[in-house]
Design a protein around this motif. Sequence first.
Motif, mmCIF file in Angstrom:
data_model
loop_
_atom_site.group_PDB
_atom_site.id
_atom_site.type_symbol
_atom_site.label_atom_id
_atom_site.label_comp_id
_atom_site.label_asym_id
_atom_site.label_seq_id
_atom_site.Cartn_x
_atom_site.Cartn_y
_atom_site.Cartn_z
ATOM 1 N N LEU A 11 0.897 -1.185 -0.036
ATOM 2 C CA LEU A 11 0.020 -0.125 0.052
ATOM 3 C C LEU A 11 0.898 1.098 -0.087
ATOM 4 O O LEU A 11 0.562 2.360 -0.891
ATOM 5 C CB LEU A 11 -0.902 0.000 1.197
ATOM 6 C CG LEU A 11 -2.239 0.963 1.364
ATOM 7 C CD1 LEU A 11 -3.076 0.544 0.027
ATOM 8 C CD2 LEU A 11 -2.971 0.940 2.669
ATOM 9 N N ILE A 12 1.848 1.220 0.694
ATOM 10 C CA ILE A 12 2.977 2.487 0.820
ATOM 11 C C ILE A 12 3.456 2.778 -0.715
ATOM 12 O O ILE A 12 3.640 3.828 -1.161
ATOM 13 C CB ILE A 12 4.013 1.904 1.776
ATOM 14 C CG1 ILE A 12 3.439 2.048 3.229
ATOM 15 C CG2 ILE A 12 5.043 3.198 1.699
ATOM 16 C CD1 ILE A 12 4.502 1.823 4.429
ATOM 17 N N LEU A 13 3.945 1.583 -1.358
ATOM 18 C CA LEU A 13 4.285 1.569 -2.408
ATOM 19 C C LEU A 13 3.431 2.113 -3.349
ATOM 20 O O LEU A 13 3.677 2.680 -4.376
ATOM 21 C CB LEU A 13 5.011 0.241 -3.012
ATOM 22 C CG LEU A 13 6.081 -0.275 -2.052
ATOM 23 C CD1 LEU A 13 6.768 -1.603 -2.297
ATOM 24 C CD2 LEU A 13 7.447 0.743 -2.112
ATOM 25 N N SER A 14 2.362 1.520 -3.472
ATOM 26 C CA SER A 14 1.328 2.103 -4.325
ATOM 27 C C SER A 14 0.969 3.460 -4.184
ATOM 28 O O SER A 14 0.794 4.279 -5.277
ATOM 29 C CB SER A 14 -0.181 1.186 -4.184
ATOM 30 O OG SER A 14 -1.137 1.817 -5.119
ATOM 31 N N ALA A 15 1.037 3.969 -2.886
ATOM 32 C CA ALA A 15 0.756 5.645 -2.747
ATOM 33 C C ALA A 15 1.961 6.231 -3.116
ATOM 34 O O ALA A 15 1.867 7.555 -3.955
ATOM 35 C CB ALA A 15 0.538 5.774 -1.254
ATOM 36 N N LYS A 16 3.188 5.686 -3.068
ATOM 37 C CA LYS A 16 4.349 6.496 -3.577
ATOM 38 C C LYS A 16 4.320 6.676 -5.121
ATOM 39 O O LYS A 16 4.716 7.824 -5.660
ATOM 40 C CB LYS A 16 5.556 5.620 -2.788
ATOM 41 C CG LYS A 16 6.805 6.349 -3.589
ATOM 42 C CD LYS A 16 8.042 5.538 -2.879
ATOM 43 C CE LYS A 16 9.359 6.181 -3.454
ATOM 44 N NZ LYS A 16 10.414 5.419 -3.279
ATOM 45 N N PHE A 17 4.164 5.569 -5.772
ATOM 46 C CA PHE A 17 4.152 5.663 -7.211
ATOM 47 C C PHE A 17 3.142 6.058 -7.950
ATOM 48 O O PHE A 17 3.183 6.668 -8.898
ATOM 49 C CB PHE A 17 4.667 4.118 -7.810
ATOM 50 C CG PHE A 17 6.122 3.958 -7.203
ATOM 51 C CD1 PHE A 17 7.044 4.267 -7.745
ATOM 52 C CD2 PHE A 17 6.163 2.715 -6.591
ATOM 53 C CE1 PHE A 17 8.419 4.128 -7.177
ATOM 54 C CE2 PHE A 17 7.415 2.299 -6.079
ATOM 55 C CZ PHE A 17 8.658 2.862 -6.436
ATOM 56 N N PHE A 18 1.733 5.778 -7.278
ATOM 57 C CA PHE A 18 0.721 6.104 -7.860
ATOM 58 C C PHE A 18 -0.342 7.069 -7.462
ATOM 59 O O PHE A 18 -1.188 7.863 -7.904
ATOM 60 C CB PHE A 18 -0.338 4.838 -8.331
ATOM 61 C CG PHE A 18 0.671 3.775 -8.901
ATOM 62 C CD1 PHE A 18 1.164 3.926 -10.254
ATOM 63 C CD2 PHE A 18 1.084 2.802 -8.361
ATOM 64 C CE1 PHE A 18 1.953 2.826 -10.596
ATOM 65 C CE2 PHE A 18 2.003 1.734 -8.641
ATOM 66 C CZ PHE A 18 2.379 1.790 -10.026
ATOM 67 N N GLY A 19 -0.128 7.382 -6.165
ATOM 68 C CA GLY A 19 -1.046 8.414 -5.436
ATOM 69 C C GLY A 19 -2.496 8.215 -5.700
ATOM 70 O O GLY A 19 -2.952 7.248 -5.752
ATOM 71 N N VAL A 20 -2.925 9.544 -5.782
ATOM 72 C CA VAL A 20 -4.446 9.569 -6.093
ATOM 73 C C VAL A 20 -4.581 10.063 -7.476
ATOM 74 O O VAL A 20 -4.700 11.184 -7.848
ATOM 75 C CB VAL A 20 -5.380 10.502 -5.304
ATOM 76 C CG1 VAL A 20 -5.525 9.658 -3.778
ATOM 77 C CG2 VAL A 20 -4.658 11.730 -4.740
ATOM 78 N N SER A 21 -4.664 9.136 -8.349
ATOM 79 C CA SER A 21 -4.659 9.351 -9.834
ATOM 80 C C SER A 21 -5.633 8.608 -10.960
ATOM 81 O O SER A 21 -6.299 7.680 -10.181
ATOM 82 C CB SER A 21 -3.084 9.112 -10.374
ATOM 83 O OG SER A 21 -2.647 7.739 -10.299
ATOM 84 N N MET A 22 -5.799 8.899 -12.009
ATOM 85 C CA MET A 22 -6.571 8.382 -12.781
ATOM 86 C C MET A 22 -6.369 6.875 -13.296
ATOM 87 O O MET A 22 -7.015 6.118 -13.281
ATOM 88 C CB MET A 22 -6.803 9.155 -14.156
ATOM 89 C CG MET A 22 -7.718 8.598 -15.235
ATOM 90 S SD MET A 22 -6.974 7.457 -16.254
ATOM 91 C CE MET A 22 -5.825 8.306 -17.221
ATOM 92 N N GLU A 23 -4.869 6.744 -13.303
ATOM 93 C CA GLU A 23 -4.585 5.232 -13.542
ATOM 94 C C GLU A 23 -4.836 4.283 -12.438
ATOM 95 O O GLU A 23 -5.430 3.630 -12.609
ATOM 96 C CB GLU A 23 -2.763 5.486 -13.713
ATOM 97 C CG GLU A 23 -2.465 6.047 -14.976
ATOM 98 C CD GLU A 23 -2.237 7.721 -14.745
ATOM 99 O OE1 GLU A 23 -2.602 8.364 -13.639
ATOM 100 O OE2 GLU A 23 -2.265 8.394 -15.907
ATOM 101 N N ARG A 24 -4.475 5.042 -11.072
ATOM 102 C CA ARG A 24 -4.820 3.973 -10.140
ATOM 103 C C ARG A 24 -6.392 4.090 -10.065
ATOM 104 O O ARG A 24 -7.189 2.903 -9.427
ATOM 105 C CB ARG A 24 -4.383 4.436 -8.771
ATOM 106 C CG ARG A 24 -4.494 3.540 -7.632
ATOM 107 C CD ARG A 24 -3.609 3.867 -6.475
ATOM 108 N NE ARG A 24 -3.668 2.522 -5.568
ATOM 109 C CZ ARG A 24 -4.677 2.226 -4.759
ATOM 110 N NH1 ARG A 24 -5.836 2.896 -4.877
ATOM 111 N NH2 ARG A 24 -4.354 1.064 -4.040
#
Length: 508
Positions: free
Chosen positions: A28-41
């Motif tokens: 989850l930490i890695l997902s937030a780091k690389f993708f944040g709150v974005s359209m892709e995620r």
Amino acid sequence: MVTQNIKKIASGLFVLRLFRMSLSMVSLILSAKFFGVSMERDMWVLVTAFIMTLGSALWGPVNETFRAKFIFISESDGKDKALSSAFSLVVFIILITLLLSFIIGIFHDSLGHLLSVSGKSSEGLQLFSLLLIVMLPTLLITQLTSIGISILNAYDIYYLPEIAGGISSIFNILIIILLAPRIGIFSLAISQYMAMGLLLVGVLYYLYKLHVFHLKDIFLVDIQGFWAFFAFSLPFFFPYLVGQVNAFSEKWLAGWLGEGVISSLDYARQFTVVLQSVISSVLTTVMLPLLAKAYAQNDANKYQNIFKENLNVCFCILALAIPILVGAASPLCEFFFQHGKVSFAALEVIVSLTRYYGISFIAVLLYMLIGYALLASNQGKKYAFWGVLVQIIVLCLNVSLIHLLDVYVFPVALGIAHLIGAAMMSVVLLVYDKRNLYLSVIRYICVVIVLSTVLYIFNHYVNSFSVFVRLLLNILLLLCLIIVSSSMLDIHIFTYIQKIKNRLCRNN
């Protein structure tokens, strides 16, 4: 003896799943780091939610009721009959899931336009369709793994799948670290395939070692064997369908509130989702079979003792988790999400949502406990009825109050609906001493609320410290508070310490 076995197995499973839970949090930490709150995620969450919705709606009831039905068939017709029926079930799961995947593959573009949130860019729609095709095989992999674990549990093998799952989660993390900077959101797909594939291989290996099935069994496959498990789970199909549609509609509705809202909601809910997965799997692998056996043997006293023990174990887990999610939500979310592409405004929303979901999870736990108890006592239709009603209440509250409460409607509706369902189902619960049971539940909840409040107040005085130090202080304070309030949670810590001391003295 039953009590000791319950605590031993439940504690072992909790430790293993706590390890897997910590690995999920790293992801989850890695997902937030690389993708944040974005359209892709947002698109990733929608696609994986859609596939999970399909799988759970179709086979979730079968997986949930498998252990109880396997025990019933073994007791009435023998173990060989139960195994042949289980093999038929596996074959039909494969065939039906493959057919469904083929149909989805043909219409993936149409599904992309239908399911993606209106107003998204053409780039978002294309990404949704592409991710849907890429992740479609996970539908079959997930179902094979789930039914395989259910079969292993029927043989009292609880720990090996968890160990295999922990190893696969480590590979999941490594792949995200290596590939996310290079291929973006598709690194999540590769990491998920690696993790799921390793877990499936581990499950199949242990099934092979048990010699449960043989190649010649393919000639013994029959519709009756499949139907024995499928028919037993039928009362739960509609509740599961409504529940899964509800889960997906929650993300779909969140998408209408703006870009990145789906991701914020998903981040905040991950804590309770993981916690629910841990507790639910402990209940289905430990409490459900033992309760079903006690009911089949008409042992009401044993049935009540098993239920109370599991109630106590689950609230002990809540006493460790909920105060952190509610009282220490700020340092917790800062630790996990305050880096990479998550803005301060998005972080504030995630913190508030985490608190709301933490509070609502108390009601979810009560609902799970009582629902599984009804299932084990052959009251599946009543459980199914209230399951449908709870999901309908959640859906209605979400739709009617979303403009009033904004994104916070989702945890509020979840808590209210499950509390109503738990209260109504408790009326038909086969426990003869309900008054004391209710008083125990109220006492446990009060302890959890007090612990959460103390941590919430405490965090106002430690804001100047670093996030890591604040988290550490919260954990230490909570452990001290647990020890002080242990008697209120029916945890006899000092008695256990004295027993350990006596045992050490005898050994010396």
